[in-house]
Every structure is written in C-alpha cells, then in structure tokens.
Design a protein around this motif. Sequence first.
Motif, PDB file in Angstrom:
ATOM      1  N   GLN A   1      31.827  26.788 -10.154  1.00 55.11           N
ATOM      2  CA  GLN A   1      32.880  25.991  -9.521  1.00 55.11           C
ATOM      3  C   GLN A   1      34.057  26.913  -9.246  1.00 55.11           C
ATOM      4  O   GLN A   1      34.438  27.716 -10.106  1.00 55.11           O
ATOM      5  N   PHE A   2      34.635  26.811  -8.050  1.00 52.75           N
ATOM      6  CA  PHE A   2      35.701  27.734  -7.650  1.00 52.75           C
ATOM      7  C   PHE A   2      37.009  26.994  -7.425  1.00 52.75           C
ATOM      8  O   PHE A   2      37.033  25.801  -7.101  1.00 52.75           O
TER       9      PHE A   2
ATOM     10  N   ASP B   1      17.587  32.055  -5.882  1.00 51.07           N
ATOM     11  CA  ASP B   1      18.788  31.327  -6.247  1.00 51.07           C
ATOM     12  C   ASP B   1      19.498  32.012  -7.405  1.00 51.07           C
ATOM     13  O   ASP B   1      18.870  32.497  -8.340  1.00 51.07           O
ATOM     14  N   MET B   2      20.820  32.026  -7.331  1.00 46.76           N
ATOM     15  CA  MET B   2      21.624  32.571  -8.411  1.00 46.76           C
ATOM     16  C   MET B   2      22.182  31.414  -9.232  1.00 46.76           C
ATOM     17  O   MET B   2      22.663  30.436  -8.674  1.00 46.76           O
ATOM     18  N   ASP B   3      22.153  31.543 -10.551  1.00 51.10           N
ATOM     19  CA  ASP B   3      22.823  30.552 -11.374  1.00 51.10           C
ATOM     20  C   ASP B   3      24.321  30.631 -11.155  1.00 51.10           C
ATOM     21  O   ASP B   3      24.993  29.629 -10.948  1.00 51.10           O
ATOM     22  N   CYS B   4      24.854  31.852 -11.219  1.00 51.07           N
ATOM     23  CA  CYS B   4      26.270  32.089 -11.004  1.00 51.07           C
ATOM     24  C   CYS B   4      26.423  33.381 -10.215  1.00 51.07           C
ATOM     25  O   CYS B   4      25.490  34.188 -10.141  1.00 51.07           O
ATOM     26  N   ILE B   5      27.593  33.565  -9.642  1.00 50.78           N
ATOM     27  CA  ILE B   5      27.834  34.753  -8.839  1.00 50.78           C
ATOM     28  C   ILE B   5      29.203  35.318  -9.199  1.00 50.78           C
ATOM     29  O   ILE B   5      30.148  34.571  -9.486  1.00 50.78           O
ATOM     30  N   LYS B   6      29.295  36.628  -9.222  1.00 53.05           N
ATOM     31  CA  LYS B   6      30.571  37.284  -9.459  1.00 53.05           C
ATOM     32  C   LYS B   6      31.351  37.277  -8.142  1.00 53.05           C
ATOM     33  O   LYS B   6      30.931  37.883  -7.156  1.00 53.05           O
ATOM     34  N   PHE B   7      32.492  36.569  -8.128  1.00 51.82           N
ATOM     35  CA  PHE B   7      33.292  36.503  -6.903  1.00 51.82           C
ATOM     36  C   PHE B   7      34.738  36.263  -7.304  1.00 51.82           C
ATOM     37  O   PHE B   7      35.058  35.300  -8.002  1.00 51.82           O
ATOM     38  N   PHE B   8      35.601  37.148  -6.844  1.00 51.42           N
ATOM     39  CA  PHE B   8      37.037  37.016  -7.089  1.00 51.42           C
ATOM     40  C   PHE B   8      37.760  37.619  -5.905  1.00 51.42           C
ATOM     41  O   PHE B   8      37.462  38.743  -5.494  1.00 51.42           O
ATOM     42  N   SER B   9      38.713  36.881  -5.354  1.00 56.76           N
ATOM     43  CA  SER B   9      39.427  37.376  -4.176  1.00 56.76           C
ATOM     44  C   SER B   9      40.928  37.252  -4.396  1.00 56.76           C
ATOM     45  O   SER B   9      41.425  36.197  -4.819  1.00 56.76           O
ATOM     46  N   PHE B  10      41.635  38.343  -4.099  1.00 58.85           N
ATOM     47  CA  PHE B  10      43.095  38.380  -4.190  1.00 58.85           C
ATOM     48  C   PHE B  10      43.646  38.847  -2.854  1.00 58.85           C
ATOM     49  O   PHE B  10      43.206  39.864  -2.316  1.00 58.85           O
TER      50      PHE B  10
ATOM     51  N   GLU C   1      35.732  29.908 -14.762  1.00 54.19           N
ATOM     52  CA  GLU C   1      35.696  30.777 -15.948  1.00 54.19           C
ATOM     53  C   GLU C   1      36.817  31.802 -15.887  1.00 54.19           C
ATOM     54  O   GLU C   1      37.511  32.046 -16.883  1.00 54.19           O
ATOM     55  N   ALA C   2      37.019  32.411 -14.724  1.00 54.66           N
ATOM     56  CA  ALA C   2      38.120  33.361 -14.571  1.00 54.66           C
ATOM     57  C   ALA C   2      39.465  32.660 -14.653  1.00 54.66           C
ATOM     58  O   ALA C   2      40.435  33.177 -15.215  1.00 54.66           O
ATOM     59  N   GLN C   3      39.541  31.451 -14.092  1.00 50.80           N
ATOM     60  CA  GLN C   3      40.809  30.718 -14.084  1.00 50.80           C
ATOM     61  C   GLN C   3      41.332  30.481 -15.489  1.00 50.80           C
ATOM     62  O   GLN C   3      42.548  30.519 -15.733  1.00 50.80           O
ATOM     63  N   ARG C   4      40.434  30.252 -16.431  1.00 50.82           N
ATOM     64  CA  ARG C   4      40.850  29.962 -17.800  1.00 50.82           C
ATOM     65  C   ARG C   4      41.559  31.139 -18.461  1.00 50.82           C
ATOM     66  O   ARG C   4      42.223  30.974 -19.490  1.00 50.82           O
ATOM     67  N   GLN C   5      41.411  32.331 -17.897  1.00 54.37           N
ATOM     68  CA  GLN C   5      42.078  33.502 -18.467  1.00 54.37           C
ATOM     69  C   GLN C   5      43.547  33.601 -18.050  1.00 54.37           C
ATOM     70  O   GLN C   5      44.306  34.372 -18.634  1.00 54.37           O
TER      71      GLN C   5
END
Length: 334
Positions: free
Chosen positions: A186-187, A225-234, A248-252
């Motif tokens: 979820q993004f 199919d991927m369970d999850c994917i590494k994706f982060f954009s700034f 998951e990243a947001q919680r940091q």
Amino acid sequence: MDLHILDHRLRVISISKNGLVHFTHPLIKLIFLRNRTRCKFFSLTETPENYTVVLDEEGFKELQPSEHLKIESSIWLPLNVVSNGNSSSSSQAVGVTKIAKSVIAPLAQQHVSVFMLSTYQTDFILVREKDLAVVITTLEEEFNIYKEVGGESVPMHCQDVSNGLQKNGKEAIHPTVHPVLIPQNQFCVMSLDPDTLPSIATTLIDVLFYSSSPKEDAQSSPNQDMDCIKFFSFSLIDGYISLVMDTEAQRQFPADLLFTSSSGELWRMVRIGGQPLGFDECGIVAQISQPLADSDISAYYISTFSFDHALVPEEDIVSVTDMLQHQRKEQATS
C-alpha cells in the motif's frame, strides 16, 4: 485550459544499485543543501533495479561521469497543465487521469514519447526538446500554450519553434500492450514543508541510501507476481516536495511532519513492463491512462529508467486489475 512549458531543461539518468555509494554526497547536496546548488528540478526514485534521477542541467553538473551512471541522451522539457489559474483540476479524478484524453492520447497518436512524473502537487509531462514543435502543433487547438522564460509566461505558437512543421502524418500504430504486475504494497502520496526537511534528514537518508527490502535479494522473476516491491520517490521541484512511499517506509517518519490529502487515501501500484521499456516507444502511458480516464479513476504515474508505475486508489485496484487483464486478452486475440 493552459499548457505551460516550464523553464527547465532536464536529463534522465540511472544509477546502479551497487554504484549508489559513489553518488551519496552529490545527492545529499541536491536534496538538503538547496542554497549550495542552483538545481531547481530534482527527482530521485528507487526501484528494485536501480535509481532513476531526473534533474535540470545545474543539478546534472553535480554528478560525475561513472560506469555506474547511465544517461538518456535527450534533453527533456517538462509540461504542466494549468486549469482555472492553478494546477489543480475541478475534475473529481486526479493525477494523469485528468490529462489522459487532452494531452497523453493526442501525443501518442503523433508518435511523441512522453516520460511522466506525477507528484503530490501536480503532474509533469516530459517531452523531448526535439519534439516540441510537434507537441505544440498537436495541442494548440486544445490549450493556450505558454513557455516560461525568466519567470514570465510567454505565449507560444508552432511558428515560434519551427517553420510550418506539420503534425506527424504516419499511419497510427498500435503499441505493444506490456505485461503488468500488481504488488501487494500500500502506498502513500505525501508532501512536506521544505523548512522541516532537516527534521527528517536522518530518516530520509536511511530510507534512500541504507535500507533494503528483505525480499530484494530473493526477488522473483520480473515476469512473476511480486508480493511487495521496493519503491520510494522523492521530488524537490521549484521549492515543492513530494514523496511516494509504501506504508512500511511511512512508519519510519514522524507522523506530524508528512501530510497528504484530507481523505488520507492509500494507493496500489500497477507496474508496467516485463522487460525494460526504453524511451522511444510511444503510447505506453496512454494505454494505461486512457481506460482509467474512461472509468474516471484517479492515477498518479511515475516513469523510471526501466519501467513505468501507476498508482490507483486501493478501493479501485480490483476493477483496475480486471480492466487491464481484459485489455491484454483483447490484444492477445486480435
């Protein structure tokens, strides 16, 4: 509506995962030390394959040549649709959906390749500088077109950039319908007051440069199919910050510093491409954005050096998946 050709000349580059260590200093400078660089347009996106950097010529000067750096040869110009004096639209749908029929589809029909960068604030349509005359000819009936020069918006017409160049008259081609993947993440699409950027510096550096997905080393084939994917954009563009990350990243990050829309919606990703897409094929964005526009489904769209990524509301992911599967079955039987 108005279409603005922004006052940036952009480069699109890729940094390999194992080569990132050679670029941490200039990237940190571009992200955090705005007063020490003249760069006004900067975007960094991490995917499982690499890091994609989109930046203006001033920012490009900060990156030294390296075997870990791949540079797309073209100069790209960012376009931005402005409605009623600002970049927001009265349409309920947001993101690339609201410009799918007026911008994306017509450019695809004229064989103009686009590179999309959606942010929290707006959507940037990047076109090659050499295609500008065709872009203006194609869109000038629908839009008032302006070129930003030194902070001023100057009206543009096709004769300003070419001597009577006509639209591409080639017979329409049907682009390859690329496979799609729907990872389970979820993004969130978020923003941040630039003045509070130092407050999250440690977390942002850790997420961008030091964190790794536990699934990354054992990642499945791109065609599975991927369970999850590494994706982060700034993105830091003309003083505005946009962040796209999974929950998951947001919680940091400190919850009180990042902000999103009042509804706080979550988004799911559609990743386009089984093999790296390249930059020359036309119509990739259109084949995703057009059916979403027909169904009035919002979508953010972020192109990267290897693949494209659309983000759709989580509540729409089932209908979007069915829609795209139907599209691919039709292509297979046609």
